[in-house]
Design a protein around this motif. Structure first.
Motif, PDB file in Angstrom:
ATOM      1  N   ASN A 182       0.814  -1.158  -0.116  1.00  0.00           N
ATOM      2  CA  ASN A 182      -0.092   0.028  -0.002  1.00  0.00           C
ATOM      3  C   ASN A 182       0.928   1.392  -0.044  1.00  0.00           C
ATOM      4  O   ASN A 182       0.455   2.105   0.370  1.00  0.00           O
ATOM      5  CB  ASN A 182      -1.020   0.029   1.207  1.00  0.00           C
ATOM      6  CG  ASN A 182      -1.995  -1.065   1.232  1.00  0.00           C
ATOM      7  OD1 ASN A 182      -2.521  -1.318   0.182  1.00  0.00           O
ATOM      8  ND2 ASN A 182      -2.174  -1.676   2.282  1.00  0.00           N
ATOM      9  N   HIS A 233      -3.315   2.611 -11.164  1.00  0.00           N
ATOM     10  CA  HIS A 233      -3.348   3.268  -9.979  1.00  0.00           C
ATOM     11  C   HIS A 233      -3.654   2.555  -8.667  1.00  0.00           C
ATOM     12  O   HIS A 233      -3.307   2.948  -7.514  1.00  0.00           O
ATOM     13  CB  HIS A 233      -4.721   4.497 -10.211  1.00  0.00           C
ATOM     14  CG  HIS A 233      -5.742   3.864 -10.401  1.00  0.00           C
ATOM     15  ND1 HIS A 233      -6.782   3.333  -9.333  1.00  0.00           N
ATOM     16  CD2 HIS A 233      -6.665   3.641 -11.738  1.00  0.00           C
ATOM     17  CE1 HIS A 233      -7.822   2.808  -9.946  1.00  0.00           C
ATOM     18  NE2 HIS A 233      -7.794   3.200 -11.247  1.00  0.00           N
ATOM     19  N   GLU A 234      -4.144   1.228  -9.084  1.00  0.00           N
ATOM     20  CA  GLU A 234      -4.354   0.481  -7.757  1.00  0.00           C
ATOM     21  C   GLU A 234      -3.201  -0.019  -7.203  1.00  0.00           C
ATOM     22  O   GLU A 234      -2.890  -0.342  -6.231  1.00  0.00           O
ATOM     23  CB  GLU A 234      -5.389  -0.747  -8.286  1.00  0.00           C
ATOM     24  CG  GLU A 234      -4.712  -1.618  -9.190  1.00  0.00           C
ATOM     25  CD  GLU A 234      -5.177  -1.222 -10.858  1.00  0.00           C
ATOM     26  OE1 GLU A 234      -4.898  -2.185 -11.661  1.00  0.00           O
ATOM     27  OE2 GLU A 234      -5.338  -0.123 -10.944  1.00  0.00           O
ATOM     28  N   TYR A 235      -2.295  -0.059  -7.811  1.00  0.00           N
ATOM     29  CA  TYR A 235      -0.748  -0.369  -7.316  1.00  0.00           C
ATOM     30  C   TYR A 235       0.123   0.647  -6.730  1.00  0.00           C
ATOM     31  O   TYR A 235       1.054   0.213  -6.133  1.00  0.00           O
ATOM     32  CB  TYR A 235      -0.102  -0.971  -8.504  1.00  0.00           C
ATOM     33  CG  TYR A 235      -0.525  -2.318  -9.003  1.00  0.00           C
ATOM     34  CD1 TYR A 235      -0.353  -3.443  -8.508  1.00  0.00           C
ATOM     35  CD2 TYR A 235      -1.176  -2.114 -10.292  1.00  0.00           C
ATOM     36  CE1 TYR A 235      -0.870  -4.679  -9.064  1.00  0.00           C
ATOM     37  CE2 TYR A 235      -1.738  -3.376 -10.680  1.00  0.00           C
ATOM     38  CZ  TYR A 235      -1.524  -4.594 -10.087  1.00  0.00           C
ATOM     39  OH  TYR A 235      -2.138  -5.848 -10.868  1.00  0.00           O
TER      40      TYR A 235
END
Length: 124
Positions: A77, A99-101
């Motif tokens: 995160n 963007h989720e990474y």
């Protein structure tokens, strides 16, 4: 911190610089990928033609997944993208398409607008 080199035909140099030293002293782990099209990837460079911004991005994401799977002490995160010039362009792609990474992306003088680059760049 994913430190993305410029180019796209440039490459990540493993030498220790003051900037990298400062990041390490601040507690960051640094990943410096040499994706297809990098000057150290002579064989894969031809495959990168026509796939700029797609194949290299997918290779970076695969590398991040592999590193996070192998290094349990890294926080998935708290992954950041950082790059200048072509690396800035890639950091923008990482922060938008993937963007989720990433928690954030630092974009230094990335070519994000070809017409804008024509009028405001010092690159002939």
């Amino acid at each position: 911190l994913v430190l993305i080199h410029g180019g796209p035909h440039g490459h990540a140099d493993p030498c220790l610089t003051l900037f990298k030293y400062m990041l390490l002293k601040c507690g960051y782990s640094i990943l410096m990928p040499n994706f297809s099209g990098s000057s150290d990837w002579l064989v894969a460079s031809e495959k990168a033609l026509g796939n700029i911004g797609k194949q290299d991005a997918e290779e970076i994401i695969t590398l991040i997944k592999n590193v996070l799977a192998q290094k349990s002490d890294l926080d998935k995160n708290r992954v950041y993208a950082y790059g200048g010039s072509y690396g800035g362009y890639m950091a923008a792609i990482m922060g938008s398409r993937y963007h989720e990474y990433f928690k954030a992306a630092v974009i230094l003088n990335g070519v994000l607008s070809v017409p804008g680059n024509f009028w405001f760049s010092d690159i002939p």
